[in-house]
Every structure is written in structure tokens, then in C-alpha cells.
Scaffold this active site. Structure first.
Site, short mmCIF file in Angstrom:
data_model
loop_
_atom_site.label_atom_id
_atom_site.label_comp_id
_atom_site.label_asym_id
_atom_site.label_seq_id
_atom_site.Cartn_x
_atom_site.Cartn_y
_atom_site.Cartn_z
N LYS A 216 0.90 -1.26 -0.05
CA LYS A 216 0.14 0.09 0.15
C LYS A 216 0.99 1.41 -0.05
CE LYS A 216 -4.27 -1.63 -0.08
NZ LYS A 216 -5.08 -1.87 0.93
N ARG A 251 -4.45 -10.57 3.38
CA ARG A 251 -4.38 -10.46 1.72
C ARG A 251 -3.27 -9.86 1.16
NH1 ARG A 251 -6.26 -7.03 -2.50
NH2 ARG A 251 -7.39 -8.12 -4.17
#
Length: 272
Positions: A216, A251
């Protein structure tokens, strides 16, 4: 499925999209997708998450028909080759989820938590399949334009409780519900940090928590790197922290380093 979780499980990301932020276009064909699944299984993946619509910040929506065209052949091929592998469909659309379940998917991962298409909750209830309910402020196209919270941990926790209540009201069994705080989805950098520092409050809701920090962007600004692929170690750090805070699903793009991080953190947690 979710009630059987004890040790941490890894959900491997398989984006069959041309525009995902980190791996867009790499696994859009059936053969490439199957090779990727095998590689992730070899490294310790437990669940594969197949998505046909990018949810990166600024992404344009993809039609239901196009999502189905992208994901159904891949899911059907995975199910044929790996009959026992749990397959997740990453979608906000009930009709896409239905097509994916018919092709062999076994759970639903909805980044809107059933807000965009409430029928996805009815579908999960009718099919008696697990569903992951994520918190997102806004929609992917605009979610990072000006997100704001007075108390991000309290507001995300309350938001997730609201989606849990909606899922239960739709008839979804408690054992089939997991939640996701939505790191990076309508969140500022400090919001993401605050959520990661308080994951135990999300876990205290009493449902399995899925954490999705993989590569991210906010971590790149902290680590002073610009390429998502350079954030493998940073992701693994959040996986270890998540295990210690009670998270059981992760995930991720990079299975092996996160498998090692999760397994070591779990061994330490078990010894506490």
C-alpha cells in the site's frame, strides 16, 4: 469456514485486471493465472482472491459483464485444477459474485461491505457462503480525494458493526462473516497508522479480521520508496503486527515473506 480459523491464513491476490496498482495485466490470461496460483500455493497460500475490477484510488468502475468475462474463466480453471482450494471473488456486485460462485468460487470479498449492492448480502445468505465485509469511506474513484475522520478507530469500528448487523439481518450466519478495516480505502496516512496500532479493537468485535496492507502507498511514504514492489518487507511487518493483535486473515501479493512473518509471529503469540 471462518469459525475454523486458528493459525493465520494467507489470501493470495490474483488480479485479472489491466489496471491494478501493483500487478495490473500480469495474470489476465487463464494460463498465466494458473501459473501464479501454483506459485503462490508453493509458497504457502491458503486462499486465492480473484478480482476483475481494480479498486485502487482513482480507479474507474468496470461493468458487471466485463468483470464476469474476466473472472469466470479463471475461476473455473482454478477450480478444475485445484478442486479443494478456497476461492474468493473480490467484487462489489451481486451478479458478479453469483457468476463467480457458479464457476467455483467459495467465498465473497466485498470492499464496500454490501453498501454498493445490498443484494450481495442476500446472495451470501442464500448460498450459505462466507463473506468479508470491508470498511470504505466513499468509492475507489474518489475515496482518496479528501477523506476525514474525527476518530478513525471508533468510526471504522462502528461502521463495521453496522455492516455486521446488516449481514445478520440479511440472514448470513455469524460463522460466515469476517471483517476488514479497509487500510488505504478512504483513509489518510495517519488514519492507516492509527488503525494498525489499534487492530485489537477491530478484533474485539468478535469476528475474524482480514488485513490488507500489501504494497500500500502509505507505507511507501514512510519507507521512502516509490515502487509498490519495494514494500514487501513493510507488508510483512504489518502481517506480524496483525497476528499479535488477533488478525487471522491476510490479503497479500507476496506469499513467502508473509508466510514466514505470520508463522513466526503466531509461534511467539502461542507462547505468551
Amino acid at each position: 469456514m471462518f469459525t475454523q480459523l486458528s493459525a493465520p491464513q494467507l489470501m493470495g491476490i490474483l488480479n485479472v485486471t489491466p489496471d491494478s496498482f501493483s500487478d495490473g495485466g500480469r495474470y489476465s490470461g487463464v494460463d498465466a493465472a494458473l501459473c501464479r496460483v501454483q506459485a503462490m500455493l508453493d509458497e504457502g497460500m491458503d486462499i486465492v482472491d480473484v478480482g476483475g475490477e481494480s479498486t485502487r484510488p482513482g480507479a474507474d468502475p468496470v461493468s458487471h459483464d466485463e468483470q464476469i468475462r474476466r473472472v469466470v474463466p479463471v475461476i473455473a480453471a482454478i477450480r478444475s485444477v485445484y478442486p479443494a482450494l478456497p476461492i474468493s471473488i473480490d467484487t462489489m456486485s451481486a451478479c458478479v459474485a453469483q457468476a463467480a460462485l457458479q464457476a467455483g468460487a467459495t467465498l465473497v470479498n466485498d470492499v464496500s461491505g454490501g453498501v454498493v449492492d445490498p443484494q450481495i448480502l442476500a446472495l451470501a445468505a442464500d448460498r450459505n457462503v462466507p463473506i468479508v465485509l470491508m470498511h470504505m469511506q466513499g468509492l475507489p474513484k474518489t475515496m482518496q480525494l479528501d477523506p476525514y475522520y474525527d476518530d478513525v478507530v471508533a468510526e471504522v469500528t462502528d461502521g463495521l458493526q453496522g455492516r455486521i448487523d446488516a449481514a445478520l439481518a440479511a440472514g448470513i450466519a455469524e460463522r460466515n462473516i469476517a471483517i476488514d478495516p479497509g487500510i488505504g480505502f478512504g483513509k489518510r496516512k495517519q488514519d492507516n497508522i492509527d488503525l494498525l496500532a489499534n487492530l485489537q479493537r477491530i478484533a474485539a468485535l468478535g469476528f475474524p479480521v482480514l488485513l490488507g496492507t500489501s504494497r500500500k502507498r502509505f507505507m511507501g511514504s514512510i519507507c521512502n520508496v516509490s515502487e509498490p514492489s519495494e514494500l514487501v518487507t513493510a507488508t510483512a511487518v504489518t502481517t506480524a503486527l496483525g497476528v499479535m493483535a488477533g488478525v487471522r486473515l491476510f490479503r497479500v501479493h507476496d506469499i513467502l515473506p508473509n508466510r514466514q512473518a505470520a508463522d513466526l509471529a503466531w509461534a511467539i503469540k502461542q507462547a505468551q
